[in-house]
Design a protein around this motif. Structure first.
Motif, PDB file in Angstrom:
ATOM      1  N   GLU A  36       0.797  -1.236  -0.084  1.00  0.00           N
ATOM      2  CA  GLU A  36      -0.088   0.135   0.013  1.00  0.00           C
ATOM      3  C   GLU A  36       0.565   1.415  -0.062  1.00  0.00           C
ATOM      4  O   GLU A  36       0.668   2.135  -0.676  1.00  0.00           O
ATOM      5  N   GLN A  40       1.307   4.169  -2.967  1.00  0.00           N
ATOM      6  CA  GLN A  40       0.913   5.636  -2.723  1.00  0.00           C
ATOM      7  C   GLN A  40       2.199   6.331  -3.021  1.00  0.00           C
ATOM      8  O   GLN A  40       2.066   7.504  -3.871  1.00  0.00           O
ATOM      9  N   GLU A  41       3.369   5.885  -2.758  1.00  0.00           N
ATOM     10  CA  GLU A  41       4.805   6.498  -3.396  1.00  0.00           C
ATOM     11  C   GLU A  41       4.698   6.611  -4.708  1.00  0.00           C
ATOM     12  O   GLU A  41       4.974   7.720  -5.434  1.00  0.00           O
ATOM     13  N   THR A  43       2.256   6.811  -6.899  1.00  0.00           N
ATOM     14  CA  THR A  43       1.439   7.684  -7.554  1.00  0.00           C
ATOM     15  C   THR A  43       1.984   9.124  -7.588  1.00  0.00           C
ATOM     16  O   THR A  43       1.996   9.914  -8.380  1.00  0.00           O
ATOM     17  N   TRP A  44       2.489   9.504  -6.344  1.00  0.00           N
ATOM     18  CA  TRP A  44       3.068  10.993  -6.081  1.00  0.00           C
ATOM     19  C   TRP A  44       4.512  11.016  -6.981  1.00  0.00           C
ATOM     20  O   TRP A  44       4.536  12.216  -7.677  1.00  0.00           O
ATOM     21  N   GLU A  66       7.608  12.390   5.009  1.00  0.00           N
ATOM     22  CA  GLU A  66       6.259  12.352   5.070  1.00  0.00           C
ATOM     23  C   GLU A  66       5.634  13.466   5.848  1.00  0.00           C
ATOM     24  O   GLU A  66       4.397  14.079   5.816  1.00  0.00           O
ATOM     25  N   SER A 102      -1.735  16.347   1.197  1.00  0.00           N
ATOM     26  CA  SER A 102      -2.563  15.256   1.383  1.00  0.00           C
ATOM     27  C   SER A 102      -3.711  15.417   0.392  1.00  0.00           C
ATOM     28  O   SER A 102      -4.597  16.441   0.517  1.00  0.00           O
ATOM     29  N   ASP A 103      -4.191  14.431  -0.339  1.00  0.00           N
ATOM     30  CA  ASP A 103      -5.376  14.491  -1.172  1.00  0.00           C
ATOM     31  C   ASP A 103      -6.291  13.329  -1.082  1.00  0.00           C
ATOM     32  O   ASP A 103      -6.160  12.393  -1.336  1.00  0.00           O
ATOM     33  N   ASN A 104      -7.386  13.532   0.096  1.00  0.00           N
ATOM     34  CA  ASN A 104      -8.003  12.370   0.427  1.00  0.00           C
ATOM     35  C   ASN A 104      -7.178  11.449   1.113  1.00  0.00           C
ATOM     36  O   ASN A 104      -7.662  10.183   0.863  1.00  0.00           O
ATOM     37  N   THR A 106      -4.093  10.467   0.677  1.00  0.00           N
ATOM     38  CA  THR A 106      -3.072   9.947  -0.260  1.00  0.00           C
ATOM     39  C   THR A 106      -2.079  11.254  -0.642  1.00  0.00           C
ATOM     40  O   THR A 106      -2.453  12.399  -1.021  1.00  0.00           O
ATOM     41  N   ALA A 108       0.076  13.917  -2.614  1.00  0.00           N
ATOM     42  CA  ALA A 108      -0.002  14.208  -4.154  1.00  0.00           C
ATOM     43  C   ALA A 108       1.189  15.246  -4.110  1.00  0.00           C
ATOM     44  O   ALA A 108       1.596  15.954  -3.118  1.00  0.00           O
TER      45      ALA A 108
END
Length: 327
Positions: A36, A40-41, A43-44, A66, A102-104, A106, A108
């Motif tokens: 997970e 997440q990593e 994605t950004w 973070e 933080s985007d919901n 996650t 970003a």
């Protein structure tokens, strides 16, 4: 009062739900939680890479905080693995600084900035960096006095055959004067122990310029292994001169690279592709035993190479040992 009790009840229920969710997450397999985090990593990171100018490529993450929502990523010139315009260890290093948001829930990308890499942003897992810095400092003066020559410190062997000597020229040009020759391959019963067919001339590679290697200290075929050629054998020129890059070979050395794969630039934080299955070791890293098939260029103790699986990239440390692997 009943309204207060209901609100208190809802708060208690919310706490129980959050606690249960946290307990479930903590009880989940570590691999799943790691996956997970990796997603997440990714994605950004993909979002940040997309914001880079076309002339740059992203390498490894140097630092990720973070809590502060900041990341620092190594970046390198695109095309540094092209034989037509190979990269250099002397090219000033850069990083991309990423501000995260933080985007919901996650991470970003909020903003990115490309800037020079600071001395305190060295690779944490590269024990060889102090030596690399010393080597760059030692070779830098040569680069200033000879701007057309990239200074190198690797070793190689001649790729001529068993019949012909190889011309060594006074300058990196096919029209330059021939100053000597490298003896042809010599096959003896003792040479069967080597990875090559017969003994080859070995030499130091001290510079690179437009498809040519400057060599020095060449040794007659078999001499380093106690099997020197007879007097009547063609002589080997031991002075300084130039041969085409296509006329030099060598072997990957085990120079403790933290990422054991061919990289797009001569730095351990540069991006690279995993090796093909036929040249990968049990750990998935590039095997150094007999996998180098071509030398294109060099910079300090790095070389732009091609491996047996057809991949091209930079590797730190090239040697000329024809008997054992270069560990």
């Amino acid at each position: 009062m009943s309204g207060i009790r209901k609100a208190q009840g809802r708060t208690a229920l919310l706490r129980i739900t959050l606690a249960s969710g946290l307990a479930l997450w903590l009880s989940a397999p570590l691999a799943a939680r790691a996956q997970e985090a990796t997603v997440q990593e990714a994605t950004w990171l993909a979002e940040a890479k997309a914001k880079l100018p076309a002339m740059l490529v992203a390498g490894r993450i140097i630092r990720l905080d973070e809590e502060a929502r900041k990341a620092t990523i190594a970046v390198f010139p695109a095309g540094a693995d092209s034989p037509a315009a190979p990269g250099s260890v002397f090219t000033p290093l850069q990083v991309m600084e990423v501000d995260l948001k933080s985007d919901n829930g996650t991470l970003a990308v909020a903003m990115t900035t490309v800037r020079p890499r600071r001395p305190d942003e060295a690779s944490a897992d590269d024990d060889s960096e102090p030596y690399q810095a010393e080597l760059r400092a030692a070779l830098a003066p040569r680069r200033k006095t000879e701007p057309q020559v990239e200074p190198c410190r690797i070793k190689g062997w001649a790729l001529n055959d068993t019949r012909h000597s190889l011309a060594v020229r006074a300058a990196p040009s096919a029209q330059a004067k021939v100053v000597g020759h490298l003896a042809p391959v010599r096959v003896t019963p003792e040479s069967g122990q080597g990875s090559e067919e017969g003994w080859r001339v070995e030499f130091d590679i001290t510079g690179y310029s437009h498809g040519w290697f400057r060599i020095a200290k060449a040794t007659s075929p078999g001499t380093p292994y106690g099997d020197p050629p007879p007097r009547r054998y063609p002589r080997t020129y031991a002075g300084t001169g130039w041969i085409r890059a296509s006329e030099a070979g060598g072997a990957y050395a085990n120079s403790q690279m933290p990422v054991r794969r061919l990289l797009s630039a001569p730095h351990v934080d540069a991006p690279g592709e995993p090796p093909g299955a036929d040249v990968a070791g049990p750990d998935g890293a590039l095997s150094i035993d007999g996998t180098l098939v071509r030398l294109f260029a060099c910079s300090a103790n790095w070389a732009l190479t091609e491996s047996r699986d057809g991949r091209r990239g930079w590797w730190r440390g090239i040697c000329s040992n024809q008997v054992t692997n270069c560990s």
